[in-house]
Design a protein around this motif. Structure first.
Motif, PDB file in Angstrom:
ATOM      1  N   VAL A 166     -26.643 -31.354 -52.195  1.00 41.47           N
ATOM      2  CA  VAL A 166     -26.784 -32.336 -51.115  1.00 41.47           C
ATOM      3  C   VAL A 166     -27.747 -31.805 -50.068  1.00 41.47           C
ATOM      4  CG1 VAL A 166     -25.549 -33.589 -49.295  1.00 41.47           C
ATOM      5  CG2 VAL A 166     -24.440 -33.199 -51.510  1.00 41.47           C
TER       6      VAL A 166
ATOM      7  N   ASP B 263     -20.209 -36.463 -53.466  1.00 40.70           N
ATOM      8  CA  ASP B 263     -21.554 -36.979 -53.694  1.00 40.70           C
ATOM      9  C   ASP B 263     -21.637 -37.500 -55.131  1.00 40.70           C
ATOM     10  OD1 ASP B 263     -24.261 -37.492 -53.918  1.00 40.70           O
ATOM     11  OD2 ASP B 263     -24.829 -35.371 -54.022  1.00 40.70           O
TER      12      ASP B 263
ATOM     13  N   GLU C  62     -20.513 -28.461 -47.420  1.00 36.77           N
ATOM     14  CA  GLU C  62     -20.747 -28.839 -48.816  1.00 36.77           C
ATOM     15  C   GLU C  62     -20.205 -27.751 -49.737  1.00 36.77           C
ATOM     16  OE1 GLU C  62     -24.406 -29.599 -52.041  1.00 36.77           O
ATOM     17  OE2 GLU C  62     -24.865 -29.051 -49.949  1.00 36.77           O
TER      18      GLU C  62
ATOM     19  N   MET D 272     -20.398 -40.977 -48.708  1.00 36.58           N
ATOM     20  CA  MET D 272     -21.803 -40.927 -49.114  1.00 36.58           C
ATOM     21  C   MET D 272     -22.064 -41.988 -50.169  1.00 36.58           C
ATOM     22  SD  MET D 272     -23.959 -37.687 -50.672  1.00 36.58           S
ATOM     23  CE  MET D 272     -24.460 -36.999 -49.090  1.00 36.58           C
TER      24      MET D 272
ATOM     25  N   GLY E 236     -27.545 -41.088 -51.333  1.00 37.42           N
ATOM     26  CA  GLY E 236     -27.415 -39.842 -50.590  1.00 37.42           C
ATOM     27  C   GLY E 236     -27.303 -40.029 -49.091  1.00 37.42           C
TER      28      GLY E 236
END
Length: 308
Positions: free
Chosen positions: A63, A236, A254, A286, A290
């Motif tokens: 990400v 994600d 993340e 998300m 993205g």
């Protein structure tokens, strides 16, 4: 009669002054260390150093949160000042967002600009704190106070949801009953819900098919969650990496598929396009492009985009 030098007049006074100075300096250092330890700034510093050694290919495969900037900053959700926005989830079928309000329970649908499309009262819920989209109109809603998770169905014509109409699952006791299960996200690739306890931060997985849950929840490794609390989770859809949000630490972290830290951003004012610090970031999600979306108490909406 000669006058003694000023420095020799009051040696005791100078000694007391020096002692006070060193005492105050030590006190400031102790307090600063305590704050840094409580906020996990030491861990952030280590991760920041590690980020500097990531190759362009590694950054591209993640990400990579440091590249994100706020493009919608603290947009108020009208009429919800006293409702406490608690979480937000993206629905890839409707291309909209669903957010739960924890203080006065209801579900709100938003467009991707943070405009309100409809509000649906949540009848029978006590303190909805987490929401995630399962697909085919189904959402999972976590009630932190009642230690329950419900799977509901939302159609285009839905105007109200009653908890008695939907299956419920007992989340069981937590280490801190007042800071219990709050975060939830649907892991499509592994066909499971990932749940998070607020404090101390801990992760659990519960298998299912998006309609019903099977078996019981299982505890996951949570050592990478070096944050003061866990407010929300998201996955994600492109990389499968998980995002962990902490309101108390003003942090979005993340994690890769192995649960290892990859990158982070601070949610303090002056960083990542934020004019002011996000007051209390409670929800994150998300979309497939993205783009990041967040909600904060009391009723604030944020959108972050990657600066390519």
């Amino acid at each position: 009669m000669a006058t003694p030098p000023l420095s020799t007049l009051n040696p005791a006074r100078r000694s007391r002054f020096a002692l006070r100075w060193h005492t105050w300096l030590l006190l400031v250092a102790v307090v600063a260390y305590g704050v840094a330890f409580a906020m996990h700034w030491d861990a952030r510093g280590v991760l920041w150093v590690k980020e500097q050694f990531k190759s362009p290919a590694e950054r591209q495969a993640s990400v990579w949160l440091p590249d994100y900037r706020a493009v919608i900053d603290a947009k108020p959700l009208p009429g919800m000042e006293k409702d406490e926005a608690s979480d937000v989830a993206y629905d890839p079928q409707t291309k909209t967002l669903f957010s739960v309000m924890g203080k006065n329970p209801f579900l709100v649908e938003l467009n991707l600009q943070g405009d309100v499309l409809r509000k649906m009262p949540l009848v029978g819920w006590s303190n909805p704190e987490g929401v995630t989209v399962l697909g085919d109109g189904r959402l999972a809603i976590v009630d932190e106070r009642e230690h329950l998770i419900s799977i509901v169905k939302v159609a285009a014509e839905t105007r109200e949801l009653n908890i008695a109409d939907f299956p419920k699952y007992d989340l069981g006791p937590s280490k801190d009953q007042n800071k219990a299960f709050e975060a939830v996200t649907w892991d499509l690739g592994n066909q499971q819900l990932v749940l998070g306890e607020e404090r101390p931060p801990a992760l659990f997985a519960w298998k299912g098919d998006g309609k019903v849950l099977t078996g019981d929840k299982l505890k996951l490794a949570s050592h990478a969650l070096d944050m003061r609390n866990l407010s929300a989770l998201a996955i994600d859809p492109r990389t499968g990496h998980m995002l962990a949000l902490s309101a108390d630490s003003h942090l979005l972290l993340e994690l890769d598929k192995n649960g290892q830290q990859v990158s982070f951003i601070t949610l303090l004012g002056g960083f990542n396009g934020l004019k002011n610090t996000i007051p209390r970031a409670e929800g994150v999600t998300m979309d497939e492009a993205g783009t990041l979306y967040m909600v904060s108490e009391p009723n604030l909406f944020y959108r972050f985009e990657k600066q390519r």
